[in-house]
Scaffold this motif. Structure first.
Motif, short mmCIF file in Angstrom:
data_model
loop_
_atom_site.label_atom_id
_atom_site.label_comp_id
_atom_site.label_asym_id
_atom_site.label_seq_id
_atom_site.Cartn_x
_atom_site.Cartn_y
_atom_site.Cartn_z
N GLN A 408 0.84 -1.20 0.00
CA GLN A 408 0.00 0.00 0.00
C GLN A 408 0.88 1.26 0.00
OE1 GLN A 408 -3.41 -0.29 2.88
NE2 GLN A 408 -2.49 -2.29 3.37
N VAL A 410 0.59 5.38 -0.14
CA VAL A 410 -0.30 6.54 0.01
C VAL A 410 0.48 7.80 -0.33
CG1 VAL A 410 -1.83 7.81 1.56
CG2 VAL A 410 -1.61 5.33 1.80
N TYR A 514 -12.27 0.94 0.88
CA TYR A 514 -10.83 0.95 0.55
C TYR A 514 -10.26 -0.47 0.58
CZ TYR A 514 -5.80 1.63 1.31
OH TYR A 514 -4.44 1.54 1.23
N THR A 531 -1.89 2.16 -5.07
CA THR A 531 -1.49 3.57 -4.89
C THR A 531 -2.74 4.40 -4.61
OG1 THR A 531 0.35 3.27 -6.43
CG2 THR A 531 -0.31 5.53 -5.92
N THR A 532 -2.70 5.15 -3.54
CA THR A 532 -3.87 5.94 -3.12
C THR A 532 -3.52 7.42 -3.10
OG1 THR A 532 -4.60 4.08 -1.74
CG2 THR A 532 -5.62 6.22 -1.33
N LEU A 546 -7.11 5.17 7.65
CA LEU A 546 -6.07 4.69 6.73
C LEU A 546 -4.74 4.52 7.46
CD1 LEU A 546 -5.24 3.98 3.86
CD2 LEU A 546 -4.94 6.42 3.41
N LYS A 547 -4.41 5.46 8.32
CA LYS A 547 -3.16 5.40 9.08
C LYS A 547 -3.09 4.13 9.92
CE LYS A 547 -1.04 7.70 13.10
NZ LYS A 547 -1.15 8.87 14.01
N LEU A 550 -2.67 0.94 7.78
CA LEU A 550 -1.29 0.75 7.32
C LEU A 550 -0.41 0.23 8.46
CD1 LEU A 550 -0.78 4.02 5.20
CD2 LEU A 550 -1.10 1.70 4.35
N ALA A 553 -1.02 -3.47 9.06
CA ALA A 553 -0.48 -4.33 8.02
C ALA A 553 1.04 -4.24 7.91
CB ALA A 553 -1.10 -3.97 6.67
N GLN A 555 2.78 -1.65 6.96
CA GLN A 555 3.15 -0.87 5.78
C GLN A 555 3.79 0.45 6.18
OE1 GLN A 555 2.54 -1.90 2.60
NE2 GLN A 555 1.19 -3.65 2.93
N LYS A 556 4.45 1.09 5.24
CA LYS A 556 5.09 2.38 5.49
C LYS A 556 4.02 3.46 5.61
CE LYS A 556 8.33 5.72 3.50
NZ LYS A 556 9.17 6.05 2.33
N VAL A 557 4.11 4.25 6.70
CA VAL A 557 3.18 5.36 6.92
C VAL A 557 3.89 6.65 6.55
CG1 VAL A 557 1.71 6.55 8.58
CG2 VAL A 557 2.06 4.08 8.80
#
Length: 613
Positions: A408, A410, A514, A531-532, A546-547, A550, A553, A555-557
């Motif tokens: 993901q 963002v 989402y 990609t968002t 969303l934060k 991420l 999961a 994922q990079k914030v």
């Protein structure tokens, strides 16, 4: 001498005049006593009546006096309640609230809202409700797991579930099975699965298929692309095969089961899968042909008259067209005993609940009910468990969590720069690519822009005709078109195996949408990129959801997203997820899904009052 003297002293005899009218005949003494008693009793009754009337009047006067006194007391009590007790209650409440933190107050409000929406009617038919019919035991099935699996201990079953990260709830849960062969699936279907590189069952299939084969009601939760369709279609195919082999179906008979889908695209895709698996089964002459029927708006049912002229085994449908077919008695549910709802949280939570209840009213016998979805928040799970019969909850990961096979990304993109940056994003991966936007007009604008730039693109949204929607999906799946621009209608359950990249042009308000949209890539064990685009137009609450997603999961914030603060942390409240939509960044009191549901209900009421419903 003495005799003469006695005669002289005797009284003279009385003289009677028989002609006198005043003569009174002789009345016996017993009769005279009765007349006297009657006279006395009549006098007593009259006196008694006067006395009783007097007593009754006195009693009524006393009652009137008591009522008047009670009215005065009630008036005084009300005046005291309104003027004094209300003030006392407010004072007490104010004193209690002063002791509570802002977080505790927010939690109380959330709990009140949750209690208010819990009072929903169960998913039972009107006939069952009217007759008070309640089923306590699941349907009995003829299928049994192999003996060596039945002889395993509960600890061994739990160890296998832990290996695949499967969580289960329920009574007497059937054992998980690691191999399709051990599930006693016919060879033609096994060969077809292997030809499509489906060798071993996914976690949801590993536990879900044995539970469904056992006749149990199921709540199945697993991330997008995890094989849920096979988990609920295969048991229905096996049930239909068993019924057909017992006694072949003729015209007017069936169906055995029905699969409900919230969108036409998902219904059409599910129908194609069912047909493919049934055809693979029929290619072996040992097994009969099973007939499937597709019921959805936008297609003429006359095109499927050849199916209606035979016995129907399986129906795949959207709710509106299915109700129309049942009301017209094109077929019946008299012998239907299998009901599956794909994307079940959407089916019973966003406008379809009354339709589902209407469909259930056509069932004439106990049924096996299966609910499957990638996003099924706790509120829907609780509601479903009340409606099903000793259900088995199969959960692979948190309900509403994102697929871990999707990377993901963002990015903060200004509104006026989105179109230009979109072309750059398309260079990241080879086609095919899906672009999502929540606005139908924006979908058409993006497609037009891409066509002007020489990109082969099609678009799909709810305002297009069924023919246009089917053409777009077919062209995109076949590879003649590289990009599909879609609204939310294409995000639920549609399977595009080769997609490596999903671009979310406009971030949806609901985090569930989402999760479904990015789930169009990274399917069947493959990896993908999502990609968002976000900017100042994206609500802070959506960014917070969303934060946390991420973070969950791994994922990079990005820094601009990490800087978004959670107001619940400032208030001192708990950071629990929303029980209505599963979002981690807000509570139920400001849930966008709940707000949208209430908006739709108000709109429906206005239409009814205005006579346009």
């Amino acid at each position: 001498m003495s005799a003469k003297r006695r005669r002289a002293q005797r009284s003279p005899s009385p003289q009677y005049n028989l002609d006198d009218d005043s003569y009174e005949p002789y009345v016996p003494i017993s009769q005279r006593r009765q007349e006297k008693l009657a006279k006395l009793s009549s006098l007593g009754v009259t006196a008694g009546r006067h006395k009783a009337k007097h007593i009754q009047e006195e009693q009524e006067e006393r009652e009137d006096a008591l009522k008047e006194e009670e009215r005065r007391r009630e008036k005084a009590r009300k005046e005291r309640t309104l003027l004094f007790e209300a003030q006392e209650v407010q004072k007490r409440k104010a004193a209690e609230d002063a002791k509570k933190t802002e977080g505790e107050k927010a939690e109380e409000v959330d709990q009140e809202i949750l209690e208010a929406i819990k009072s929903r009617r169960k998913l039972i038919s009107d006939l069952e409700l009217a007759k008070g019919i309640q089923y306590t035991d699941p349907l009995r099935a003829s299928w049994r797991p192999p003996r060596y699996i039945r002889e395993r201990t509960l600890e061994e079953h739990e160890k296998l579930r832990d290996k695949y990260h499967i969580l289960v709830e329920g009574e007497d849960v059937p054992p998980p099975i690691e191999h399709f062969e051990d599930m006693k699936i016919p060879d033609p279907i096994l060969k077809h699965l292997k030809s499509n590189r489906i060798i071993t069952p996914t976690p949801i299939q590993l536990q879900g298929i044995p539970a469904a084969f056992s006749g149990r009601d199921i709540i199945g939760i697993a991330f997008t692309g995890s094989g849920k369709t096979l988990a609920f279609c295969l048991p229905l195919i096996m049930l239909a095969l068993e019924e057909e082999k017992k006694l072949p179906f003729v015209r007017g008979e069936g169906p055995v089961g029905v699969i409900l889908c919230p969108s036409r695209e998902l219904a059409n895709q599910t129908f194609e899968n069912v047909n493919t698996w049934c055809s693979a089964l029929a290619r072996d002459n040992k097994y009969p042909q099973l007939n499937s029927l597709l019921c959805m708006g936008g297609i003429a049912m006359n095109e499927q008259s050849h199916v209606l002229s035979k016995g129907i085994h399986i129906v795949v449908a959207t709710p509106g067209r299915l109700i129309d077919m049942l009301e017209k008695k094109r077929f019946t549910f008299n012998n239907c005993k299998y009901l599956c709802m794909d994307e079940a949280d959407r089916m019973i939570d966003l406008g379809f609940e009354d339709d589902v209840r209407n469909i259930i009213s056509f069932f004439k016998r106990q049924r096996q009910t299966l609910l499957f979805s990638a996003t099924m928040p706790r509120k829907i799970q609780d509601f479903a468990q009340e409606s099903l019969i000793k259900p088995v909850l199969v959960n692979v990961g948190r309900a509403g969590a994102a697929n871990l096979d999707v990377l993901q990304v963002v990015e903060y993109v200004k509104q006026e720069a989105k179109m230009v940056y979109l072309l750059e994003c398309l260079q990241k991966t080879p086609p095919p690519v899906i672009i999502f936007s929540e606005n139908k007009n924006e979908v058409d604008d993006i497609q037009e822009y891409l066509l002007l730039k020489g990109v082969e693109a099609v678009s799909i949204h709810g305002s297009k005709t069924q023919e246009e929607r089917q053409f777009a999906i077919k062209a995109f799946k076949s590879g003649t078109k590289d990009v599909m621009v879609a609204s939310g209608v294409a995000s639920k359950g549609l399977d595009f195996n080769e997609i490596q990249h999903v671009i979310i042009f406009t971030m949806p308000k609901e985090i569930e949408d989402y999760v479904h949209q990015i789930g169009r890539t990274g399917r069947s064990g493959k990896t993908g990129i999502a990609t968002t685009f976000v900017n100042m137009n994206t609500p802070d609450q959506t960014l917070l959801d969303l934060k946390y997603l991420l973070m969950e999961a791994g994922q990079k914030v990005p820094p601009f997203l990490a800087s978004v603060d959670d107001p619940r942390a400032v208030l001192g409240g708990s950071l629990k997820g929303c029980p209505v939509c599963g979002g981690l960044g807000h509570s139920i009191s400001n849930c966008p899904k709940l707000e949208e549901t209430q908006r739709r209900q108000l709109a429906a009421h206005r239409n009814v009052e205005g006579g346009s419903y």
